[in-house]
Design an enzyme around this catalytic site. Structure first.
Site, PDB file in Angstrom:
ATOM      1  N   HIS A 188       0.854  -1.193   0.000  1.00  0.00           N
ATOM      2  CA  HIS A 188       0.000   0.000   0.000  1.00  0.00           C
ATOM      3  C   HIS A 188       0.887   1.239   0.000  1.00  0.00           C
ATOM      4  O   HIS A 188       1.750   1.404   0.872  1.00  0.00           O
ATOM      5  CB  HIS A 188      -0.944   0.001   1.201  1.00  0.00           C
ATOM      6  CG  HIS A 188      -2.028  -1.018   1.110  1.00  0.00           C
ATOM      7  ND1 HIS A 188      -2.551  -1.673   2.204  1.00  0.00           N
ATOM      8  CD2 HIS A 188      -2.701  -1.503   0.026  1.00  0.00           C
ATOM      9  CE1 HIS A 188      -3.495  -2.511   1.804  1.00  0.00           C
ATOM     10  NE2 HIS A 188      -3.603  -2.423   0.490  1.00  0.00           N
ATOM     11  N   GLU A 191       1.851   3.818   3.052  1.00  0.00           N
ATOM     12  CA  GLU A 191       2.384   3.272   4.294  1.00  0.00           C
ATOM     13  C   GLU A 191       3.911   3.326   4.269  1.00  0.00           C
ATOM     14  O   GLU A 191       4.600   2.311   4.217  1.00  0.00           O
ATOM     15  CB  GLU A 191       1.840   1.856   4.485  1.00  0.00           C
ATOM     16  CG  GLU A 191       0.314   1.855   4.598  1.00  0.00           C
ATOM     17  CD  GLU A 191      -0.326   0.477   4.482  1.00  0.00           C
ATOM     18  OE1 GLU A 191       0.412  -0.529   4.490  1.00  0.00           O
ATOM     19  OE2 GLU A 191      -1.569   0.405   4.393  1.00  0.00           O
ATOM     20  N   HIS A 317       2.575  -3.849   6.933  1.00  0.00           N
ATOM     21  CA  HIS A 317       1.649  -2.765   6.615  1.00  0.00           C
ATOM     22  C   HIS A 317       1.700  -1.737   7.747  1.00  0.00           C
ATOM     23  O   HIS A 317       2.412  -1.898   8.724  1.00  0.00           O
ATOM     24  CB  HIS A 317       0.213  -3.299   6.484  1.00  0.00           C
ATOM     25  CG  HIS A 317      -0.027  -4.158   5.287  1.00  0.00           C
ATOM     26  ND1 HIS A 317      -0.843  -3.776   4.249  1.00  0.00           N
ATOM     27  CD2 HIS A 317       0.436  -5.381   4.961  1.00  0.00           C
ATOM     28  CE1 HIS A 317      -0.872  -4.730   3.333  1.00  0.00           C
ATOM     29  NE2 HIS A 317      -0.108  -5.723   3.748  1.00  0.00           N
ATOM     30  N   GLU A 393       0.843  -4.939  11.160  1.00  0.00           N
ATOM     31  CA  GLU A 393       0.530  -3.518  10.972  1.00  0.00           C
ATOM     32  C   GLU A 393       1.385  -2.723  11.950  1.00  0.00           C
ATOM     33  O   GLU A 393       1.189  -2.792  13.173  1.00  0.00           O
ATOM     34  CB  GLU A 393      -0.953  -3.254  11.224  1.00  0.00           C
ATOM     35  CG  GLU A 393      -1.902  -3.968  10.275  1.00  0.00           C
ATOM     36  CD  GLU A 393      -2.212  -3.161   9.029  1.00  0.00           C
ATOM     37  OE1 GLU A 393      -1.703  -2.021   8.928  1.00  0.00           O
ATOM     38  OE2 GLU A 393      -2.957  -3.668   8.173  1.00  0.00           O
TER      39      GLU A 393
END
Length: 438
Positions: A188, A191, A317, A393
């Site tokens: 992504h 990020e 992420h 994350e």
């Protein structure tokens, strides 16, 4: 060029940098606090058909949701929220101001790095622990391979929609090692902390092996390591030059008015069965078909070429401080869930030992957070039969600063993440060796 002239040149280049379009002026970051299923349904409809930029996913009632609202639409949405008795609060009054601060800090750090390299007589500035460009990352990997071509190789993973090469690195210190692990970042675009984390891992693994660190020597004598710092170079470059909060790839849609695919919804494992969108304008657009995107195809082909040799798949992420196991496509759990959970806990505990403020929530994507089909880790676990397939994350935990993590915090996050990964991998290695001997 004299040192003084060089200083002046760098300073001018920083001051007169070519600004990207400052499209977020006056946009607000808002925390929504849904109280019931009616609020959840309303927000789900907005996610598909509205213009809100959801920074966190819609989970259940009582779980806050972070959204960016355009300046021109804030009054309209605020009125709707009030009419529906949906509590909300503004947590960032001007998103562009936060982005401008980040840009200023990056420029200042770049200046310091350039000056340091110049005065030390180094050909390039060090990018480890920074928000480097994709070209800088590729050059860094090439330098590492050139410095030790016997053990380190740049690997070509595929090509993007805009014809960039997706490159990673292989680290092979033991010629007898037959087992592999995979680590990727940057799927992504916005990020930015994740490519920085991958570059940090490349640097520290090589450095600590050469310094005879006991843990790293044990790991790299057991595994060959493959690391891809950015699986979405097109989107990453676009986020750096044009639209800081861009998430997807840059593939052009069929109408020409919407761009990009959420590459973490495009993998061929339960594709488009939930938590993904068929709308080309959506941030979770899953693509025309399963595995349709060139970036996805490149990763699939590369990992399938070594199928049966992988022991671990890790995808980084941000943001939120979550450590996920499969599955995302439904609430069932993988057969070895207890083992995956235990190893994740070891990694999370190691991170906390470095930074007591870091607490990671651990569990499956669907049970802990939301349904998300077509993800990398579900494909890695189900289709490639990789026993340990996780998504982490990274920090922060809150929307402020959210994706716009100050560059001054990047080295600390990278370091603690690396410490967690070392402990996590050591625990996996111990289990695999025990199962083989038993």
């Amino acid at each position: 060029m004299s040192r003084l002239s060089y200083f002046v040149f760098i300073l001018i280049s920083i001051v007169v940098w070519s600004e990207a379009e400052r499209e977020y002026i006056g946009d607000k970051l808002v925390s929504l606090e849904p109280l019931n299923n009616e609020h959840i349904k309303y927000l789900q409809d907005l996610e598909i058909n509205g213009s809100l930029d959801f920074w966190t996913e819609i989970i259940t009632a009582t779980k806050p949701i972070d959204v960016r609202i355009k300046k021109s639409e804030f009054d309209q949405y605020a009125s709707e929220f009030k009419q529906r008795s949906l509590p909300f609060r503004v947590i960032v009054d001007d998103v562009q101001a936060a982005i401008d601060d980040e840009k200023q800090q990056i420029d200042q750090e770049n200046l310091k790095r350039q000056l340091k390299s110049r005065f030390l007589g180094q050909p390039k500035a060090d990018i480890v622990g920074t928000y480097a460009s994709y070209d800088e990352m590729v050059a860094y990997l090439a330098d590492k391979a050139q410095a030790d071509s016997q053990h380190i190789t740049v690997v070509d993973i595929g090509q993007t929609y805009e014809n960039r090469r997706i490159q990673g690195i292989s680290i092979k210190f033991n010629p007898a090692a037959t087992r592999n692990i995979w680590i990727d970042c940057g799927i992504h675009a916005r990020e930015w902390i994740t490519p920085a984390a991958c570059i940090w891992m490349v640097d520290k693994l090589i450095d600590e092996y050469n310094k005879n660190d006991a843990t790293v020597t044990s790991l790299l004598n057991y595994w060959n390591v493959y690391i891809a710092p950015s699986l979405n170079p097109d989107g990453y470059q676009y986020s750096r030059t044009t639209s800081r909060l861009w998430r997807k790839s840059r593939a052009r849609g069929t109408t020409g008015s919407c761009y990009g695919v959420d590459l973490n919804r495009n993998y061929p494992r339960r594709w488009m069965t939930g938590g993904a969108s068929s709308s080309e304008c959506s941030d979770t657009y899953a693509g025309r078909s399963a595995g349709s995107e060139p970036e996805t195809k490149g990763v699939i082909n590369f990992l399938q070429s070594k199928i049966g040799t992988w022991d671990m798949y890790m995808s980084f992420h941000s943001y939120g401080q979550w450590w996920f196991t499969p599955y995302g496509y439904d609430t069932s759990l993988p057969a070895n869930y207890n083992s995956q959970y235990a190893k994740a806990q070891i990694g999370a505990n190691a991170i906390k030992s470095v930074n007591s403020g870091r607490t990671y929530a651990i569990g499956s994507v669907a049970q802990l957070l939301y349904i998300a089909s077509g993800s990398t880790i579900d494909w890695a676990y189900d289709d490639l039969k990789i026993p340990f397939a996780n998504t982490v994350e990274l920090p922060p935990i809150s929307a402020s600063p959210g994706f716009v993590l100050p560059p001054s915090e990047a080295p600390g996050v990278c370091h603690e993440t690396y410490v967690g990964m070392k402990a996590f991998l050591a625990a996996i290695k111990q289990e695999l060796q025990s199962s083989m001997s038993g």
